[in-house]
Design a protein around this motif. Sequence first.
Motif, PDB file in Angstrom:
ATOM      1  N   ASP A  47      56.176  18.167  27.932  1.00 29.73           N
ATOM      2  CA  ASP A  47      55.730  16.788  27.720  1.00 29.73           C
ATOM      3  C   ASP A  47      54.642  16.711  26.650  1.00 29.73           C
ATOM      4  OD1 ASP A  47      56.195  14.146  28.219  1.00 29.73           O
ATOM      5  OD2 ASP A  47      54.759  13.993  29.865  1.00 29.73           O
ATOM      6  N   GLY A  48      54.797  17.559  25.638  1.00 32.50           N
ATOM      7  CA  GLY A  48      53.868  17.551  24.518  1.00 32.50           C
ATOM      8  C   GLY A  48      52.601  18.340  24.746  1.00 32.50           C
ATOM      9  N   GLN A  49      52.471  18.994  25.909  1.00 37.73           N
ATOM     10  CA  GLN A  49      51.247  19.726  26.235  1.00 37.73           C
ATOM     11  C   GLN A  49      51.545  21.216  26.407  1.00 37.73           C
ATOM     12  OE1 GLN A  49      48.284  18.080  26.392  1.00 37.73           O
ATOM     13  NE2 GLN A  49      49.420  16.203  25.878  1.00 37.73           N
ATOM     14  N   VAL A  50      50.569  22.076  26.035  1.00 36.25           N
ATOM     15  CA  VAL A  50      50.682  23.511  26.297  1.00 36.25           C
ATOM     16  C   VAL A  50      50.354  23.743  27.773  1.00 36.25           C
ATOM     17  CG1 VAL A  50      49.762  25.802  25.792  1.00 36.25           C
ATOM     18  CG2 VAL A  50      50.062  24.142  23.938  1.00 36.25           C
ATOM     19  N   VAL A  51      51.316  24.322  28.504  1.00 38.09           N
ATOM     20  CA  VAL A  51      51.078  24.547  29.938  1.00 38.09           C
ATOM     21  C   VAL A  51      50.753  25.999  30.248  1.00 38.09           C
ATOM     22  CG1 VAL A  51      52.418  22.569  30.711  1.00 38.09           C
ATOM     23  CG2 VAL A  51      53.570  24.756  30.345  1.00 38.09           C
ATOM     24  N   THR A  52      51.200  26.932  29.391  1.00 40.70           N
ATOM     25  CA  THR A  52      50.834  28.330  29.596  1.00 40.70           C
ATOM     26  C   THR A  52      51.210  29.144  28.370  1.00 40.70           C
ATOM     27  OG1 THR A  52      50.991  30.246  31.090  1.00 40.70           O
ATOM     28  CG2 THR A  52      53.028  29.028  30.646  1.00 40.70           C
ATOM     29  N   THR A  53      50.592  30.319  28.232  1.00 42.03           N
ATOM     30  CA  THR A  53      50.921  31.255  27.155  1.00 42.03           C
ATOM     31  C   THR A  53      50.987  32.656  27.741  1.00 42.03           C
ATOM     32  OG1 THR A  53      48.606  31.669  26.579  1.00 42.03           O
ATOM     33  CG2 THR A  53      49.709  29.840  25.449  1.00 42.03           C
ATOM     34  N   ALA A  54      51.640  33.566  26.994  1.00 36.61           N
ATOM     35  CA  ALA A  54      51.726  34.963  27.435  1.00 36.61           C
ATOM     36  C   ALA A  54      52.058  35.828  26.226  1.00 36.61           C
ATOM     37  CB  ALA A  54      52.787  35.126  28.514  1.00 36.61           C
ATOM     38  N   PRO A  55      51.705  37.127  26.274  1.00 29.91           N
ATOM     39  CA  PRO A  55      52.005  38.007  25.135  1.00 29.91           C
ATOM     40  C   PRO A  55      53.492  38.251  24.945  1.00 29.91           C
ATOM     41  CG  PRO A  55      50.275  38.931  26.524  1.00 29.91           C
ATOM     42  CD  PRO A  55      50.876  37.796  27.289  1.00 29.91           C
ATOM     43  N   GLU A  88      57.775  37.160  26.259  1.00 27.12           N
ATOM     44  CA  GLU A  88      58.585  36.093  26.843  1.00 27.12           C
ATOM     45  C   GLU A  88      58.823  36.304  28.339  1.00 27.12           C
ATOM     46  OE1 GLU A  88      62.490  33.396  25.671  1.00 27.12           O
ATOM     47  OE2 GLU A  88      62.172  35.334  24.686  1.00 27.12           O
ATOM     48  N   PRO A  89      59.116  37.541  28.818  1.00 29.99           N
ATOM     49  CA  PRO A  89      59.283  37.722  30.273  1.00 29.99           C
ATOM     50  C   PRO A  89      58.032  37.333  31.058  1.00 29.99           C
ATOM     51  CG  PRO A  89      60.222  39.589  29.099  1.00 29.99           C
ATOM     52  CD  PRO A  89      59.484  38.773  28.084  1.00 29.99           C
ATOM     53  N   GLN A  90      56.871  37.658  30.512  1.00 26.63           N
ATOM     54  CA  GLN A  90      55.637  37.283  31.202  1.00 26.63           C
ATOM     55  C   GLN A  90      55.481  35.765  31.260  1.00 26.63           C
ATOM     56  OE1 GLN A  90      53.154  39.806  28.591  1.00 26.63           O
ATOM     57  NE2 GLN A  90      52.264  40.690  30.456  1.00 26.63           N
ATOM     58  N   LEU A  91      55.879  35.096  30.159  1.00 29.93           N
ATOM     59  CA  LEU A  91      55.791  33.633  30.132  1.00 29.93           C
ATOM     60  C   LEU A  91      56.720  33.030  31.177  1.00 29.93           C
ATOM     61  CD1 LEU A  91      54.536  31.222  28.427  1.00 29.93           C
ATOM     62  CD2 LEU A  91      56.768  31.127  27.320  1.00 29.93           C
ATOM     63  N   SER A 144      57.686  30.175  36.371  1.00 31.37           N
ATOM     64  CA  SER A 144      58.324  30.100  37.693  1.00 31.37           C
ATOM     65  C   SER A 144      57.300  29.920  38.794  1.00 31.37           C
ATOM     66  CB  SER A 144      59.156  31.358  37.944  1.00 31.37           C
ATOM     67  OG  SER A 144      58.317  32.505  38.046  1.00 31.37           O
ATOM     68  N   GLU A 145      56.073  30.338  38.519  1.00 31.98           N
ATOM     69  CA  GLU A 145      55.019  30.219  39.527  1.00 31.98           C
ATOM     70  C   GLU A 145      54.338  28.852  39.493  1.00 31.98           C
ATOM     71  OE1 GLU A 145      52.418  33.422  38.639  1.00 31.98           O
ATOM     72  OE2 GLU A 145      53.777  34.989  39.419  1.00 31.98           O
ATOM     73  N   ILE A 146      54.268  28.220  38.304  1.00 31.37           N
ATOM     74  CA  ILE A 146      53.476  26.989  38.207  1.00 31.37           C
ATOM     75  C   ILE A 146      54.314  25.722  38.101  1.00 31.37           C
ATOM     76  CG2 ILE A 146      51.579  28.253  37.127  1.00 31.37           C
ATOM     77  CD1 ILE A 146      52.382  27.006  34.448  1.00 31.37           C
ATOM     78  N   MET A 147      55.591  25.831  37.717  1.00 31.96           N
ATOM     79  CA  MET A 147      56.413  24.635  37.528  1.00 31.96           C
ATOM     80  C   MET A 147      57.222  24.336  38.786  1.00 31.96           C
ATOM     81  SD  MET A 147      55.925  23.431  34.451  1.00 31.96           S
ATOM     82  CE  MET A 147      57.313  22.321  34.295  1.00 31.96           C
ATOM     83  N   PRO A 148      57.470  23.048  39.078  1.00 33.08           N
ATOM     84  CA  PRO A 148      58.382  22.709  40.175  1.00 33.08           C
ATOM     85  C   PRO A 148      59.760  23.315  39.918  1.00 33.08           C
ATOM     86  CG  PRO A 148      57.157  20.779  39.447  1.00 33.08           C
ATOM     87  CD  PRO A 148      56.883  21.866  38.449  1.00 33.08           C
ATOM     88  N   ASP A 149      60.474  23.647  40.975  1.00 33.08           N
ATOM     89  CA  ASP A 149      61.763  24.317  40.818  1.00 33.08           C
ATOM     90  C   ASP A 149      62.733  23.514  39.952  1.00 33.08           C
ATOM     91  OD1 ASP A 149      60.856  26.363  42.354  1.00 33.08           O
ATOM     92  OD2 ASP A 149      61.814  25.675  44.217  1.00 33.08           O
ATOM     93  N   GLU A 150      62.722  22.184  40.125  1.00 36.74           N
ATOM     94  CA  GLU A 150      63.703  21.369  39.406  1.00 36.74           C
ATOM     95  C   GLU A 150      63.382  21.210  37.919  1.00 36.74           C
ATOM     96  OE1 GLU A 150      60.750  18.554  41.400  1.00 36.74           O
ATOM     97  OE2 GLU A 150      61.814  20.430  41.868  1.00 36.74           O
ATOM     98  N   THR A 151      62.177  21.602  37.491  1.00 36.32           N
ATOM     99  CA  THR A 151      61.813  21.449  36.072  1.00 36.32           C
ATOM    100  C   THR A 151      61.391  22.766  35.434  1.00 36.32           C
ATOM    101  OG1 THR A 151      59.516  20.907  36.647  1.00 36.32           O
ATOM    102  CG2 THR A 151      61.069  19.058  36.408  1.00 36.32           C
ATOM    103  N   VAL A 152      61.650  23.880  36.107  1.00 31.56           N
ATOM    104  CA  VAL A 152      61.161  25.152  35.601  1.00 31.56           C
ATOM    105  C   VAL A 152      61.761  25.510  34.239  1.00 31.56           C
ATOM    106  CG1 VAL A 152      62.945  26.555  36.721  1.00 31.56           C
ATOM    107  CG2 VAL A 152      60.679  27.558  36.258  1.00 31.56           C
ATOM    108  N   ASP A 153      62.972  25.000  33.940  1.00 35.68           N
ATOM    109  CA  ASP A 153      63.596  25.310  32.647  1.00 35.68           C
ATOM    110  C   ASP A 153      63.422  24.183  31.632  1.00 35.68           C
ATOM    111  OD1 ASP A 153      65.197  23.501  33.935  1.00 35.68           O
ATOM    112  OD2 ASP A 153      67.094  24.493  33.428  1.00 35.68           O
ATOM    113  N   HIS A 154      62.552  23.229  31.917  1.00 36.30           N
ATOM    114  CA  HIS A 154      62.342  22.120  30.988  1.00 36.30           C
ATOM    115  C   HIS A 154      61.371  22.430  29.845  1.00 36.30           C
ATOM    116  CE1 HIS A 154      63.827  18.744  33.917  1.00 36.30           C
ATOM    117  NE2 HIS A 154      64.729  19.677  33.686  1.00 36.30           N
TER     118      HIS A 154
END
Length: 568
Positions: free
Chosen positions: A532-540, A542-545, A550-560
């Motif tokens: 939604d136009g905002q940075v929600v997380t970063t990681a070194p 892609e698997p870590q991201l 998967s831990e912070i996003m709702p299940d229905e929007t985890v791939d959004h």
Amino acid sequence: MDGNNPPSDEQYQASLDRIDRLVSAFADGQQFERLTNHQQREAEFAIEMFHELLYGYEYVPLDDPDEHSLEAVCRELYPAKISAEADHFETVAPVIGAFLRFLDARGAIENGDRLATHVESLDDAIVDAAADPANWGMAKSMVMSGDLDDATQLDIAADVAASSELPEAPLDPPEWEPTESLDPDKGLPSAEVDRLEEIINSLSPESDAVLASLAAATDDVQGDVDPDVALERAGVAPEEYDAVVEEIVTRMDEEGSELIPSPGDTADSAVLDPDTAREFLELEGQLLLYANDRFDVVPGIDSYEAFKRLSTDEIQPIHDTLYREENAVEVIEEFGRENPAGLSPAHLETIDSWLNYEAGQFFIVEHLDDGTVFLDPDEPRAYKVTGVYDSYAAVLPEEALPVAVTSVVLLPYDGRIVTNGMEEFDMLAGMAMQMIKDDPETAYEEAKHRFGIAETLPPADEPTRSDAERLRFYTKNQDNRERFADEIETLKDETDELARVYHEQLGKANARRLGREFRDLGLEEAYVAIYDGQVVTTAPTEPQLEETLSEIMPDETVDHPYVYHYDP
């Protein structure tokens, strides 16, 4: 050839082509190098004019001359016929002498050196004869004395133009310089005015006499002269004057003058071919003639021949009257029923197709290889237009676009869309259109997305597009996101697929900005999730991201969220 017999048209044209080739070779030779800079500048004109006089009056070509004919041109014809500054005549003998020596060195003529020496001995005679008004021919007398002034020459030019096909209105865009310099007092390219003067200077004796009579009859008249009055005062029959115009037209055609543009172009796919262009101009001319008869816009036009003599300014009100909304359909239908011009069924069908015309104010927004795009900003709708005389790209530089045009009429023809040439450039209209309508570039993008670019009329219906395609277009850039905010809000959460499209599009838009900011901060490579136009997380990596998402996003929007790989 026999110097007592005039050359045929084919022989005359062949000689012009031959001399043209020889002049090109002469310019690369030693004889040319020995001339002064001024003589070199005047050489091409002097040789071509000398040859035309020699062959046209003495029936002897310059590449097969004799002493008597050369002397006649030097002492009489060239000084009498050619209007030029005094220093030009000082170059004639040296230039012609050098050219004759060049021909001799090539083995093209015999006794070239002897003939050159004889011509060079006439240097003073040429200059003196050219300076003496008693030696001038009628046309030269009028030009040099001012009796045949610039306005008279332009009147002749207008008559010449009127004798050709129905003219297309010249394009005169407001915000750039034309490619060819124009004389502001004449409105014609200066090179073409010079060419017209050259032609007038070397007309037949009969045409000379007609022009002399007209000049004498109107010498005391101030301001514009009515052509019919001038002919009557001069005792010149219209047929005699038409013969003068015809001679000028023929000469212009032979010499490739651009004073009268010919319609069509076989080498440019953005222009109709010549035969098709001429056919279009005649068909629309017949329709305009019928409209004029119906509404009596320009009185006294009772034949197509008379109509062809009208100027563009005179045709414009007929055009405007025809394409008023309440007139066009009725006139086109009545023309088809009455067939006043006796056209073939195929031609009547073509004119009937003009019921699908489009008219109004447009923007010219882009040049394509095979046409130019006209944009109707209201719908918006884009049309690929083919030129009749020239391509629009030849007149309007790409950097000047978009350009507003008014009085536009688009017509279907030969499977394409053409204008009838009566459009006008209007800066004020363009400014007003941009104030009350969307930016042309934004409207053009919408037109292409919704309809594509129409290539014929009537245009195809809007194609069916999926919600995902529509949403991608609505979110393509900031202008679209603002313009279609309501549509975006309606679509973005309708389905899981549309939600992913929405966040992907916004993520891409923000990624470009973030990349610049991260580089300014000196950050190392990273994977960034944008939602939604905002940075929600970063990681070194892609698997870590993905694990964090998967831990912070709702299940229905985890791939959004859109995943942006930042690599400095």
